[in-house]
Design a protein around this motif. Structure first.
Motif, PDB file in Angstrom:
ATOM      1  N   PRO A   1       0.833  -1.196   0.000  1.00 42.33           N
ATOM      2  CA  PRO A   1       0.000   0.000   0.000  1.00 42.33           C
ATOM      3  C   PRO A   1       0.872   1.251   0.000  1.00 42.33           C
ATOM      4  O   PRO A   1       1.915   1.285   0.650  1.00 42.33           O
ATOM      5  CB  PRO A   1      -0.785  -0.116   1.305  1.00 42.33           C
ATOM      6  N   VAL A   2       0.457   2.249  -0.770  1.00 42.96           N
ATOM      7  CA  VAL A   2       1.171   3.527  -0.804  1.00 42.96           C
ATOM      8  C   VAL A   2       0.142   4.654  -0.669  1.00 42.96           C
ATOM      9  O   VAL A   2      -0.950   4.563  -1.218  1.00 42.96           O
ATOM     10  CB  VAL A   2       2.002   3.704  -2.100  1.00 42.96           C
TER      11      VAL A   2
ATOM     12  N   TYR B   1      -4.215   0.518  -9.470  1.00 40.47           N
ATOM     13  CA  TYR B   1      -3.201  -0.517  -9.243  1.00 40.47           C
ATOM     14  C   TYR B   1      -2.052  -0.310 -10.213  1.00 40.47           C
ATOM     15  O   TYR B   1      -2.263  -0.015 -11.392  1.00 40.47           O
ATOM     16  CB  TYR B   1      -3.818  -1.896  -9.474  1.00 40.47           C
ATOM     17  N   VAL B   2      -0.825  -0.500  -9.719  1.00 42.70           N
ATOM     18  CA  VAL B   2       0.365  -0.500 -10.567  1.00 42.70           C
ATOM     19  C   VAL B   2       1.082  -1.813 -10.303  1.00 42.70           C
ATOM     20  O   VAL B   2       1.348  -2.171  -9.153  1.00 42.70           O
ATOM     21  CB  VAL B   2       1.289   0.701 -10.251  1.00 42.70           C
ATOM     22  N   GLY B   3       1.368  -2.549 -11.388  1.00 45.46           N
ATOM     23  CA  GLY B   3       2.005  -3.861 -11.241  1.00 45.46           C
ATOM     24  C   GLY B   3       3.334  -3.944 -11.960  1.00 45.46           C
ATOM     25  O   GLY B   3       3.482  -3.459 -13.086  1.00 45.46           O
ATOM     26  N   PHE B   4       4.308  -4.572 -11.305  1.00 47.40           N
ATOM     27  CA  PHE B   4       5.640  -4.787 -11.859  1.00 47.40           C
ATOM     28  C   PHE B   4       5.915  -6.290 -11.908  1.00 47.40           C
ATOM     29  O   PHE B   4       5.566  -7.015 -10.974  1.00 47.40           O
ATOM     30  CB  PHE B   4       6.714  -4.171 -10.941  1.00 47.40           C
ATOM     31  N   HIS B   5       6.570  -6.749 -12.973  1.00 43.60           N
ATOM     32  CA  HIS B   5       7.083  -8.115 -13.027  1.00 43.60           C
ATOM     33  C   HIS B   5       8.451  -8.116 -12.359  1.00 43.60           C
ATOM     34  O   HIS B   5       9.321  -7.325 -12.718  1.00 43.60           O
ATOM     35  CB  HIS B   5       7.243  -8.597 -14.470  1.00 43.60           C
ATOM     36  N   VAL B   6       8.639  -9.020 -11.403  1.00 40.42           N
ATOM     37  CA  VAL B   6       9.914  -9.110 -10.685  1.00 40.42           C
ATOM     38  C   VAL B   6      10.289 -10.585 -10.556  1.00 40.42           C
ATOM     39  O   VAL B   6       9.709 -11.311  -9.745  1.00 40.42           O
ATOM     40  CB  VAL B   6       9.826  -8.475  -9.278  1.00 40.42           C
ATOM     41  N   GLY B   7      11.206 -11.036 -11.373  1.00 38.48           N
ATOM     42  CA  GLY B   7      11.686 -12.411 -11.283  1.00 38.48           C
ATOM     43  C   GLY B   7      10.601 -13.462 -11.437  1.00 38.48           C
ATOM     44  O   GLY B   7      10.661 -14.521 -10.828  1.00 38.48           O
ATOM     45  N   GLY B   8       9.605 -13.177 -12.250  1.00 37.42           N
ATOM     46  CA  GLY B   8       8.527 -14.123 -12.463  1.00 37.42           C
ATOM     47  C   GLY B   8       7.348 -13.933 -11.528  1.00 37.42           C
ATOM     48  O   GLY B   8       6.316 -14.573 -11.699  1.00 37.42           O
ATOM     49  N   PHE B   9       7.490 -13.072 -10.556  1.00 36.71           N
ATOM     50  CA  PHE B   9       6.404 -12.778  -9.624  1.00 36.71           C
ATOM     51  C   PHE B   9       5.918 -11.357  -9.872  1.00 36.71           C
ATOM     52  O   PHE B   9       6.415 -10.660 -10.740  1.00 36.71           O
ATOM     53  CB  PHE B   9       6.877 -12.942  -8.173  1.00 36.71           C
ATOM     54  N   GLU B  10       4.950 -10.925  -9.093  1.00 35.75           N
ATOM     55  CA  GLU B  10       4.428  -9.577  -9.254  1.00 35.75           C
ATOM     56  C   GLU B  10       4.564  -8.797  -7.957  1.00 35.75           C
ATOM     57  O   GLU B  10       4.267  -9.308  -6.884  1.00 35.75           O
ATOM     58  CB  GLU B  10       2.956  -9.621  -9.657  1.00 35.75           C
ATOM     59  N   LEU B  11       5.000  -7.550  -8.088  1.00 36.33           N
ATOM     60  CA  LEU B  11       4.961  -6.599  -6.998  1.00 36.33           C
ATOM     61  C   LEU B  11       3.927  -5.565  -7.404  1.00 36.33           C
ATOM     62  O   LEU B  11       4.033  -4.959  -8.471  1.00 36.33           O
ATOM     63  CB  LEU B  11       6.327  -5.935  -6.796  1.00 36.33           C
ATOM     64  N   GLY B  12       2.895  -5.407  -6.562  1.00 35.12           N
ATOM     65  CA  GLY B  12       1.822  -4.482  -6.883  1.00 35.12           C
ATOM     66  C   GLY B  12       1.738  -3.348  -5.882  1.00 35.12           C
ATOM     67  O   GLY B  12       2.061  -3.520  -4.707  1.00 35.12           O
ATOM     68  N   LEU B  13       1.289  -2.210  -6.364  1.00 33.72           N
ATOM     69  CA  LEU B  13       1.058  -1.047  -5.518  1.00 33.72           C
ATOM     70  C   LEU B  13      -0.422  -0.711  -5.560  1.00 33.72           C
ATOM     71  O   LEU B  13      -1.030  -0.686  -6.637  1.00 33.72           O
ATOM     72  CB  LEU B  13       1.850   0.159  -6.033  1.00 33.72           C
ATOM     73  N   ILE B  14      -1.008  -0.476  -4.381  1.00 34.28           N
ATOM     74  CA  ILE B  14      -2.392  -0.034  -4.312  1.00 34.28           C
ATOM     75  C   ILE B  14      -2.425   1.363  -3.707  1.00 34.28           C
ATOM     76  O   ILE B  14      -1.665   1.676  -2.793  1.00 34.28           O
ATOM     77  CB  ILE B  14      -3.293  -1.008  -3.513  1.00 34.28           C
ATOM     78  N   PRO B  15      -3.294   2.227  -4.235  1.00 29.14           N
ATOM     79  CA  PRO B  15      -3.321   3.618  -3.772  1.00 29.14           C
ATOM     80  C   PRO B  15      -4.083   3.784  -2.469  1.00 29.14           C
ATOM     81  O   PRO B  15      -4.868   2.925  -2.074  1.00 29.14           O
ATOM     82  CB  PRO B  15      -4.057   4.330  -4.908  1.00 29.14           C
TER      83      PRO B  15
END
Length: 121
Positions: free
Chosen positions: A11-12, A37-51
């Motif tokens: 959360p941000v 939502y903002v999503g990043f691919h990181v080593g095959g997984f996802e790091l997501g940001l929620i507002p």
């Protein structure tokens, strides 16, 4: 059946600021960038940001992968969990849900047809 970790959500309080910082931290642009939502691919997984979230040191929200979210959600409820967030389609065929386990912990699941196990590093 729980398949393994898929996503960690942070959360941000300000999504634009969070996105800028995580682009620098991950040295990558997001693959998914929407106001919710903002999503990043990181080593095959996802790091997501929620507002509009409340950050804290208790950690990110992990989402555990499943093949059939509706039946898994029902099974978790049947074995003593309490519904926290019902099964929800969030776009692109991705569905998420969360329960509170019998001990008070959030336990979230995700059905993501785009997850590629071969991409995990």
């Amino acid at each position: 059946m729980i398949l393994g970790l898929r996503t960690a959500i942070y959360p941000v309080p300000d999504l634009s600021e969070g996105k800028r910082w995580y682009i620098q931290a991950l040295e990558a642009d997001p693959y998914f960038d929407e106001p919710f939502y903002v999503g990043f691919h990181v080593g095959g997984f996802e790091l997501g940001l929620i507002p509009d979230g409340v950050p804290g040191t208790d950690g990110a929200q992990a989402l555990w992968g499943v093949h059939h979210i509706e039946s898994t959600f029902a099974r978790l409820l049947a074995i003593g969990a309490t519904s926290l967030d019902p099964v929800t389609e969030v776009g692109g065929g991705i569905k998420v849900a969360a329960v509170t386990d019998p001990f008070g912990n959030r336990f979230a699941i995700i059905e993501n047809p785009h997850f590629d196990p071969a991409a995990v590093k």
